[in-house]
Every structure is written in C-alpha cells, then in structure tokens.
Write a protein that holds these residues in place. Structure first.
Motif, short mmCIF file in Angstrom:
data_model
loop_
_atom_site.label_atom_id
_atom_site.label_comp_id
_atom_site.label_asym_id
_atom_site.label_seq_id
_atom_site.Cartn_x
_atom_site.Cartn_y
_atom_site.Cartn_z
N VAL A 138 4.63 12.65 -0.19
CA VAL A 138 5.31 13.17 1.15
C VAL A 138 6.88 13.03 0.81
CG1 VAL A 138 5.51 13.24 3.55
CG2 VAL A 138 3.43 12.31 2.61
N VAL A 139 7.53 14.16 1.16
CA VAL A 139 9.12 13.98 1.21
C VAL A 139 9.54 14.60 2.72
CG1 VAL A 139 11.05 15.34 0.34
CG2 VAL A 139 9.33 15.08 -1.14
N LEU A 140 10.25 13.57 3.22
CA LEU A 140 10.57 13.86 4.72
C LEU A 140 12.34 13.88 4.71
CD1 LEU A 140 8.18 11.32 6.70
CD2 LEU A 140 8.14 14.03 6.43
N ILE B 185 11.64 5.30 -7.88
CA ILE B 185 10.34 5.97 -7.55
C ILE B 185 9.41 6.00 -8.89
CG2 ILE B 185 8.93 7.95 -7.35
CD1 ILE B 185 10.91 8.50 -4.92
N LYS B 186 9.92 6.21 -10.10
CA LYS B 186 9.44 6.29 -11.29
C LYS B 186 8.97 4.77 -11.80
CE LYS B 186 11.49 10.33 -13.07
NZ LYS B 186 12.56 10.92 -14.06
N LYS B 187 9.68 3.66 -11.58
CA LYS B 187 9.45 2.42 -11.70
C LYS B 187 8.37 1.95 -10.91
CE LYS B 187 13.91 0.96 -13.61
NZ LYS B 187 15.04 0.19 -13.35
N ALA C 92 0.61 -1.26 -0.07
CA ALA C 92 -0.04 0.13 -0.14
C ALA C 92 0.84 1.26 -0.17
CB ALA C 92 -0.87 0.03 1.24
N LEU C 93 2.06 1.12 0.42
CA LEU C 93 2.91 2.21 0.51
C LEU C 93 4.24 2.01 0.79
CD1 LEU C 93 2.31 5.28 2.85
CD2 LEU C 93 4.45 3.68 3.61
N ALA C 94 5.22 2.88 -0.11
CA ALA C 94 6.63 2.38 0.09
C ALA C 94 7.10 3.91 0.76
CB ALA C 94 7.17 2.61 -1.44
N ILE C 95 8.18 3.50 1.54
CA ILE C 95 9.22 4.41 2.10
C ILE C 95 10.72 4.23 1.36
CG2 ILE C 95 10.43 5.34 4.19
CD1 ILE C 95 7.94 4.35 5.75
N VAL C 96 11.11 5.22 0.65
CA VAL C 96 12.17 5.21 -0.22
C VAL C 96 13.09 6.12 -0.02
CG1 VAL C 96 13.00 5.08 -2.65
CG2 VAL C 96 10.71 4.25 -1.95
N PRO D 93 0.42 2.05 -9.65
CA PRO D 93 0.15 3.18 -9.48
C PRO D 93 -0.52 3.78 -8.33
CG PRO D 93 -0.85 2.29 -11.19
CD PRO D 93 -0.06 1.40 -10.49
N ASP D 94 -1.43 2.85 -7.79
CA ASP D 94 -2.08 2.95 -6.34
C ASP D 94 -1.26 3.42 -5.19
OD1 ASP D 94 -4.48 3.39 -7.90
OD2 ASP D 94 -4.71 1.20 -7.80
N MET D 95 0.09 2.81 -5.26
CA MET D 95 0.82 2.72 -3.98
C MET D 95 1.28 4.32 -3.74
SD MET D 95 4.50 0.67 -3.34
CE MET D 95 5.33 1.32 -4.78
N ARG D 96 1.19 4.66 -2.17
CA ARG D 96 1.38 5.70 -1.90
C ARG D 96 3.14 5.86 -1.53
NH1 ARG D 96 -3.30 8.43 -0.68
NH2 ARG D 96 -2.01 10.07 -0.89
N ILE D 97 3.82 7.04 -1.85
CA ILE D 97 5.16 7.00 -1.51
C ILE D 97 5.59 7.90 -0.91
CG2 ILE D 97 7.36 7.06 -2.94
CD1 ILE D 97 6.08 5.69 -5.33
N ILE D 98 6.42 7.73 0.23
CA ILE D 98 7.22 8.68 1.09
C ILE D 98 8.40 8.55 0.73
CG2 ILE D 98 7.98 9.28 3.55
CD1 ILE D 98 5.39 7.91 4.47
N ALA D 99 9.05 9.74 0.30
CA ALA D 99 10.53 9.94 -0.13
C ALA D 99 11.33 10.43 1.15
CB ALA D 99 10.80 10.85 -1.26
#
Length: 132
Positions: free
Chosen positions: A106-108, A65-67, A48-52, A73-79
């Motif tokens: 989100v960018v942290l 992240i682009k891949k 559901a979510l990736a922390i990258v 496409p539905d996965m949420r991403i925190i960079a």
C-alpha cells in the motif's frame, strides 16, 4: 498470528502518535528512526507489517524497503510518502510511481488520516482483530 509492527519514520511526533494508536489496537510496536535499523532485531521479531516513510535521510526509504523485503519476504509493507499540497512528493529523490514499483502493498500520502492506515492494516492482515 504475529501482531508486531515496525514503524520507520523521521518525524518523532508522528511516530509517537502511531505507536500510541497501534498499541491501543493491540499491536507490539517496534520504532526505528532516521534509518537506524537494527536488522538483527527485525530478523528475530519478524514483524507482520512495516510502515515506512519512503523519503528518509539515511538510508533512502526505497533502499530500506528493498532490504526489508529481502530479509522478511512475508512482511507486508505500507509506504508513507510525504506530499506537497499540489500532490507532488516532497523530495526529488523518489516519486509516487517509483514507490509503487518497489512492490509495497500500500502507498499512502503523508500527512494522511489514521483511518487510512488502520483500514489498510485491516486489509493486509485480515486475521488480526484491531482493538480500539
């Protein structure tokens, strides 16, 4: 709702800390390091979510992240962006503005507070109750 999280970071200690915390919060956690991403596993589990971490050695986090966005496409991403004390990114490879332009949710800054990550997850996945 899917409660799996992908964590991609080249810092083994930081990754283990996130794994422990998110397991306590009730997530199934997938760990992948140094850009060694098994896209077949990701396609099957569809986190559901990736922390990258954006500044990775191989491949560059921005490319990853682009891949991920193309595959899930539905996965949420925190960079997570490694920052120097003066607020600049730790690598000339990518700057904060460029990270935001990737379309992440989100960018942290890294190092950051676990509470910032937890709050962001609560906002991105409102139907998931964070235990712990």
């Amino acid at each position: 709702m899917n409660t799996s999280i992908l964590i991609v970071d080249d810092d083994d200690l930081f990754q283990k800390m996130l794994h422990k915390a998110f397991t306590v919060y009730g997530f199934d956690v997938l760990l992948m390091m140094n850009g060694h991403i098994d896209f077949k596993v990701l396609e099957k589990t569809a986190p559901a979510l990736a922390i990258v971490e954006v500044i990775l050695n191989n491949p560059v986090g921005a490319q990853l992240i682009k891949k991920l966005q193309a595959l899930l496409p539905d996965m949420r991403i925190i960079a997570l962006v490694g920052m120097k004390p003066d607020g600049r990114a730790t690598s000339a490879v990518i700057e904060l503005k460029e990270v935001r332009e990737l379309g992440v949710d989100v960018v942290l800054r890294k190092p950051g507070l676990m509470e910032d990550i937890k709050r962001s997850i609560g906002e991105l996945l409102p139907n998931v109750c964070l235990r712990g």
